[in-house]
Design an enzyme around this catalytic site. Structure first.
Site, short mmCIF file in Angstrom:
data_model
loop_
_atom_site.label_atom_id
_atom_site.label_comp_id
_atom_site.label_asym_id
_atom_site.label_seq_id
_atom_site.Cartn_x
_atom_site.Cartn_y
_atom_site.Cartn_z
N HIS A 31 46.44 -35.82 1.94
CA HIS A 31 46.10 -36.89 2.93
C HIS A 31 47.25 -37.66 3.11
CE1 HIS A 31 41.86 -36.31 2.48
NE2 HIS A 31 41.83 -37.26 3.55
N LYS A 65 32.72 -38.19 -4.04
CA LYS A 65 31.90 -38.90 -4.78
C LYS A 65 32.44 -40.25 -5.24
CE LYS A 65 33.82 -37.25 -9.42
NZ LYS A 65 34.04 -38.28 -10.11
#
Lengths: 184, 280
Positions: free
Chosen positions: A38, A103
């Protein structure tokens, strides 16, 4: 519980209809990326360069798989904590990313971006990595091989099980689900 | 003196690293099944079913139950009548971790420096806790610890006046704040007393106790039950998506402490609660 079967890339029309708590079976291509990937992607954007993957309509899975045993497509591959990707996610959502799988909770900024640009956040069951790996039919590195388990992989999945946690209305299952059962 | 060669220690550690990652303990499986019967949330039930299925696949196919195969935390209980020969004990343990993680296709998640962060490539070094005990046996426990749940742990130096109520409040707040991140249903290890570092170690050791086995001291066992009930009333549920089963167990360990202190540490383990042991 009823399940909805979807195929990527996801269209805005499909994403708009999804609601928190729904169980979804994803089919098609997913891209893996976690912290380091990222960071690199956002640095590319800052320099005005192209991303190494097509982003429009796609779904990114936050995962760092364990190594594949011989003869296997991938090792165990469950979701990692999504919050670490929060500083980068709104940039990708604005460019057309339609789904993220991980999550844990997302930041208000990510939830706002999902609402504004029509994207959703799915949870896969954290730790169910052997089970989830079974739904992955192929895996190849498409960018940043030097990052090892953090490289961007292109996965082809069949009936990959996820649950809608944040929808385009800004609802959050981590908030709503807990409210229902608190004190019971 | 009983002689144990370091090569045996290396081989045992290598095997335990793999077994701990492939085979979920029977106590945890039983706790999942019990939780499944009691869970009222449909999503929660679905998650627990996936976890049981996941444990079955991992055991049958000998693959890691979770991709985060953890920091190798190794507890050694060395009998004072054991002579270790053939090399350095810590290096033997690290070699076992190196071998176990490589041969077992386990993910290497350790970086060489907390700020420079280059992967060591072999999951070493292990975190090793050694205790000298009476006898001529050597006990090795390998407890791989995932980053997601470890990050949600905490320690607080309470004032003695805050007492047991302060302890309860801190433990419950820590689990509430962790929410979905440590992959609930969690196992909560609590260390009360000792010093700053002793409390943290007690909390980690508490995670090694088999689930469902209460503390031998009735008062502490009662505190464990109260904490478990309060935590399961938070509504966080499996994976934090809402439900009854937020924790499978709360284990408390205590130690004498200074008149001025009341340290409390909370070490949260994910639902897998991995550890395997061997006695040489």
């Amino acid at each position: 519980m009823p399940q909805i079967r979807l195929t990527t890339p996801l269209t805005e029309e499909v994403v708009e209809k999804l609601r928190i708590g729904q169980r979804v079976l994803l089919n098609g291509t997913l891209y893996t990326a976690r912290d380091a990937a990222h960071k690199k992607m956002v640095e590319l954007l800052d320099r005005g360069e192209e991303l190494p993957i097509p982003i429009r309509g796609q779904v990114i899975y936050y995962v760092g798989p364990s190594p594949a045993k011989p003869g296997r497509v991938i090792g165990s591959a469950g979701p990692t904590t999504s919050g670490r990707m929060d500083p980068y996610a709104p940039r990708l959502i604005a460019l057309g990313l339609k789904g993220m799988i991980g999550k844990g909770k997302r930041s208000p900024e990510v939830i706002k971006a999902m609402k504004q640009y029509k994207a959703v956040y799915f949870a896969a069951v954290g730790g169910a990595a052997a089970l989830l790996a079974r739904a992955i039919k192929s895996c190849r590195v498409v960018a940043y091989p030097e990052l090892g388990p953090e490289a961007i992989h292109e996965l082809v999945v069949e009936d990959f099980p996820v649950i809608v946690v944040n929808d385009v209305l800004g609802a959050d299952l981590y908030e709503e689900g807990v409210k229902i059962y608190a004190g019971r | 003196m009983r002689v144990v060669d370091v090569a045996t220690i290396t081989a045992t550690v290598a095997e335990l690293c793999q077994k701990a990652n492939y085979e979920l303990g029977k106590d945890v499986l039983e706790a999942f099944k019990e939780a499944l019967g009691q869970e009222i949330s449909l999503t929660g039930k679905d998650v627990l079913q996936q976890l049981l299925e996941n444990a079955r696949i991992a055991r049958e196919e000998q693959v890691p139950m979770c991709q985060d195969t953890g920091f190798a935390v190794v507890f050694l209980e060395v009998g004072q009548e054991v002579a270790i020969t053939g090399g350095d004990l810590c290096e033997a343990v690290n070699e076992g971790v190196r071998r176990g993680y490589q041969e077992g296709y386990l993910r290497k998640s350790i970086v060489d420096h907390p700020l420079r962060r280059k992967n060591t490539g072999d999951n070493t070094p292990a975190v090793i806790h050694t205790r000298i005990v009476p006898g001529d046996k050597l006990k090795i426990i390998v407890a791989p610890k995932g980053g997601g749940s470890e990050n949600m742990s905490g320690l607080r130096m309470l004032k003695p006046a805050e007492g047991v109520e302060g302890v309860k409040k801190f433990v419950i707040e820590q689990v509430r704040a962790a929410g979905p991140n440590p992959c609930p249903p969690v196992v909560v290890g609590v260390g009360i007393g000792g010093t700053f570092e002793k409390a943290a170690l007690l909390a980690k050791e508490a995670l090694l106790r088999p689930l469902g086995q209460p503390h031998p001291d009735a008062e502490i066992a009662c505190l464990e039950r109260e904490l478990l009930e309060a935590i399961n009333n938070l509504g966080i549920g499996p994976q934090g998506l809402g439900g009854r089963t937020t924790a499978l167990a709360v284990h408390v360990e205590v130690f004498p402490c200074h008149i001025a202190s009341l340290p409390v540490a909370v070490n949260i383990n994910c639902h897998a609660s991995r550890h395997k042991e061997a006695i040489l």
